[in-house]
Design a protein around this motif. Sequence first.
Motif, PDB file in Angstrom:
ATOM      1  N   THR A 104      -7.336   0.560  -3.265  1.00 42.31           N
ATOM      2  CA  THR A 104      -6.298   1.094  -2.375  1.00 42.31           C
ATOM      3  C   THR A 104      -5.740  -0.011  -1.468  1.00 42.31           C
ATOM      4  O   THR A 104      -4.524  -0.120  -1.283  1.00 42.31           O
ATOM      5  CB  THR A 104      -6.876   2.229  -1.499  1.00 42.31           C
ATOM      6  OG1 THR A 104      -7.383   3.258  -2.341  1.00 42.31           O
ATOM      7  CG2 THR A 104      -5.793   2.806  -0.584  1.00 42.31           C
ATOM      8  N   ILE A 105      -6.629  -0.812  -0.897  1.00 43.96           N
ATOM      9  CA  ILE A 105      -6.197  -1.905  -0.020  1.00 43.96           C
ATOM     10  C   ILE A 105      -5.306  -2.883  -0.775  1.00 43.96           C
ATOM     11  O   ILE A 105      -4.268  -3.330  -0.267  1.00 43.96           O
ATOM     12  CB  ILE A 105      -7.418  -2.636   0.573  1.00 43.96           C
ATOM     13  CG1 ILE A 105      -8.207  -1.692   1.491  1.00 43.96           C
ATOM     14  CG2 ILE A 105      -6.984  -3.875   1.354  1.00 43.96           C
ATOM     15  CD1 ILE A 105      -9.536  -2.263   1.959  1.00 43.96           C
TER      16      ILE A 105
ATOM     17  N   ILE B 123     -16.845   4.871  -4.284  1.00 49.04           N
ATOM     18  CA  ILE B 123     -15.815   5.100  -3.264  1.00 49.04           C
ATOM     19  C   ILE B 123     -15.341   3.776  -2.673  1.00 49.04           C
ATOM     20  O   ILE B 123     -14.137   3.577  -2.477  1.00 49.04           O
ATOM     21  CB  ILE B 123     -16.351   6.033  -2.156  1.00 49.04           C
ATOM     22  CG1 ILE B 123     -16.560   7.446  -2.705  1.00 49.04           C
ATOM     23  CG2 ILE B 123     -15.387   6.069  -0.972  1.00 49.04           C
ATOM     24  CD1 ILE B 123     -17.250   8.389  -1.743  1.00 49.04           C
ATOM     25  N   ILE B 124     -16.285   2.875  -2.396  1.00 47.83           N
ATOM     26  CA  ILE B 124     -15.924   1.549  -1.863  1.00 47.83           C
ATOM     27  C   ILE B 124     -15.025   0.800  -2.842  1.00 47.83           C
ATOM     28  O   ILE B 124     -14.031   0.174  -2.448  1.00 47.83           O
ATOM     29  CB  ILE B 124     -17.192   0.717  -1.565  1.00 47.83           C
ATOM     30  CG1 ILE B 124     -18.004   1.347  -0.428  1.00 47.83           C
ATOM     31  CG2 ILE B 124     -16.818  -0.725  -1.208  1.00 47.83           C
ATOM     32  CD1 ILE B 124     -17.305   1.389   0.901  1.00 47.83           C
TER      33      ILE B 124
ATOM     34  N   ALA C 236      -0.816   6.246   0.389  1.00 45.98           N
ATOM     35  CA  ALA C 236      -2.180   5.855   0.017  1.00 45.98           C
ATOM     36  C   ALA C 236      -3.194   6.982   0.088  1.00 45.98           C
ATOM     37  O   ALA C 236      -4.120   7.023  -0.723  1.00 45.98           O
ATOM     38  CB  ALA C 236      -2.642   4.698   0.906  1.00 45.98           C
ATOM     39  N   PHE C 237      -3.040   7.916   1.045  1.00 40.26           N
ATOM     40  CA  PHE C 237      -4.120   8.886   1.216  1.00 40.26           C
ATOM     41  C   PHE C 237      -4.300   9.829   0.014  1.00 40.26           C
ATOM     42  O   PHE C 237      -5.437  10.223  -0.287  1.00 40.26           O
ATOM     43  CB  PHE C 237      -3.979   9.654   2.541  1.00 40.26           C
ATOM     44  CG  PHE C 237      -3.163  10.911   2.504  1.00 40.26           C
ATOM     45  CD1 PHE C 237      -3.716  12.102   2.065  1.00 40.26           C
ATOM     46  CD2 PHE C 237      -1.841  10.910   2.924  1.00 40.26           C
ATOM     47  CE1 PHE C 237      -2.969  13.268   2.048  1.00 40.26           C
ATOM     48  CE2 PHE C 237      -1.085  12.071   2.905  1.00 40.26           C
ATOM     49  CZ  PHE C 237      -1.653  13.255   2.461  1.00 40.26           C
ATOM     50  N   PRO C 238      -3.232  10.203  -0.730  1.00 40.97           N
ATOM     51  CA  PRO C 238      -3.484  11.014  -1.938  1.00 40.97           C
ATOM     52  C   PRO C 238      -4.264  10.243  -2.998  1.00 40.97           C
ATOM     53  O   PRO C 238      -5.084  10.816  -3.714  1.00 40.97           O
ATOM     54  CB  PRO C 238      -2.074  11.355  -2.432  1.00 40.97           C
ATOM     55  CG  PRO C 238      -1.182  11.160  -1.254  1.00 40.97           C
ATOM     56  CD  PRO C 238      -1.788  10.046  -0.490  1.00 40.97           C
ATOM     57  N   PHE C 239      -4.006   8.938  -3.078  1.00 41.73           N
ATOM     58  CA  PHE C 239      -4.746   8.093  -4.015  1.00 41.73           C
ATOM     59  C   PHE C 239      -6.220   8.047  -3.619  1.00 41.73           C
ATOM     60  O   PHE C 239      -7.110   8.169  -4.468  1.00 41.73           O
ATOM     61  CB  PHE C 239      -4.141   6.685  -4.026  1.00 41.73           C
ATOM     62  CG  PHE C 239      -4.820   5.741  -4.975  1.00 41.73           C
ATOM     63  CD1 PHE C 239      -4.522   5.764  -6.327  1.00 41.73           C
ATOM     64  CD2 PHE C 239      -5.747   4.821  -4.526  1.00 41.73           C
ATOM     65  CE1 PHE C 239      -5.147   4.900  -7.216  1.00 41.73           C
ATOM     66  CE2 PHE C 239      -6.389   3.952  -5.391  1.00 41.73           C
ATOM     67  CZ  PHE C 239      -6.077   3.990  -6.744  1.00 41.73           C
TER      68      PHE C 239
ATOM     69  N   ILE D 148      -2.277  -6.228   9.865  1.00 42.49           N
ATOM     70  CA  ILE D 148      -2.226  -5.044  10.742  1.00 42.49           C
ATOM     71  C   ILE D 148      -1.729  -3.830   9.958  1.00 42.49           C
ATOM     72  O   ILE D 148      -2.304  -2.744  10.034  1.00 42.49           O
ATOM     73  CB  ILE D 148      -1.321  -5.316  11.966  1.00 42.49           C
ATOM     74  CG1 ILE D 148      -1.987  -6.319  12.908  1.00 42.49           C
ATOM     75  CG2 ILE D 148      -1.031  -4.011  12.720  1.00 42.49           C
ATOM     76  CD1 ILE D 148      -1.076  -6.847  13.990  1.00 42.49           C
ATOM     77  N   MET D 149      -0.633  -4.019   9.208  1.00 40.95           N
ATOM     78  CA  MET D 149      -0.082  -2.918   8.405  1.00 40.95           C
ATOM     79  C   MET D 149      -1.118  -2.374   7.436  1.00 40.95           C
ATOM     80  O   MET D 149      -1.317  -1.163   7.336  1.00 40.95           O
ATOM     81  CB  MET D 149       1.149  -3.387   7.623  1.00 40.95           C
ATOM     82  CG  MET D 149       2.411  -3.546   8.434  1.00 40.95           C
ATOM     83  SD  MET D 149       3.853  -3.837   7.365  1.00 40.95           S
ATOM     84  CE  MET D 149       3.637  -5.566   6.963  1.00 40.95           C
ATOM     85  N   VAL D 150      -1.788  -3.271   6.729  1.00 42.10           N
ATOM     86  CA  VAL D 150      -2.734  -2.867   5.694  1.00 42.10           C
ATOM     87  C   VAL D 150      -3.979  -2.237   6.320  1.00 42.10           C
ATOM     88  O   VAL D 150      -4.463  -1.202   5.848  1.00 42.10           O
ATOM     89  CB  VAL D 150      -3.109  -4.073   4.804  1.00 42.10           C
ATOM     90  CG1 VAL D 150      -4.259  -3.720   3.864  1.00 42.10           C
ATOM     91  CG2 VAL D 150      -1.902  -4.533   4.003  1.00 42.10           C
TER      92      VAL D 150
END
Length: 220
Positions: free
Chosen positions: A154-155, A147-148, A101-104, A19-21
């Motif tokens: 990132t995940i 991107i994928i 994570a979003f800046p990465f 859930i967190m991830v």
Amino acid sequence: MANFLSLDLLIPALLETLIMVFLSTLVSVILGLPLGVLLLLTERGGIWEKPKINSVLGTIVNILRSFPFLILMIAIIPFTRLIVGTTTGTAAIIVPLSISAFPFVARVVESSLREVSSGLIEAAQSMGANTMQIITKVLIPEALPSIISGITLTIINLIGYSAMAGAIGAGGLGDLAMRYGYYRYELKIMILSVVVIILLVQIIQVIGNKISISINNKRK
């Protein structure tokens, strides 16, 4: 009995981690994808050249990326409390996970879009495509496999961060490993938690690779 006890502890912890991830990945992509596009468009020589805006956005992204996760998690405690009403538990950790994570994701998207051939962009412009059409019809479709792959990475990073956060009481597999494996000397539970995290990373990597390759093959 001990095996059932381990599963009773492991399954809820695994669900908390998932859930967190999942939620933090979702938020980071929602924020990071348009930011990455904007970073590319506003750079010098970009389709929508705005150097000052690009400089401000780039500085914000670089600052957020430079924060070690544990420090970031502590630094934004007031913001986390404002958003979710608490600073502990699974819901609370989604906020710092997303912010880390979003800046990465933004940099991954920017880098992926930069790999798109300028000839394709020029061809689209010569046919009268506007900026939004170039983004949606040329840039993102062409850069999607890359991107994928970046989102997959990132995940995997978020799985590691969630385990780190769990070690200080945020729930999930990290919390299970610390609370039972370390503090209660249940070595089997600690090992089991680590094995599940490793398997989770492997599964995510395989799925991400397959999706990226599949999209790339369809384009050919």
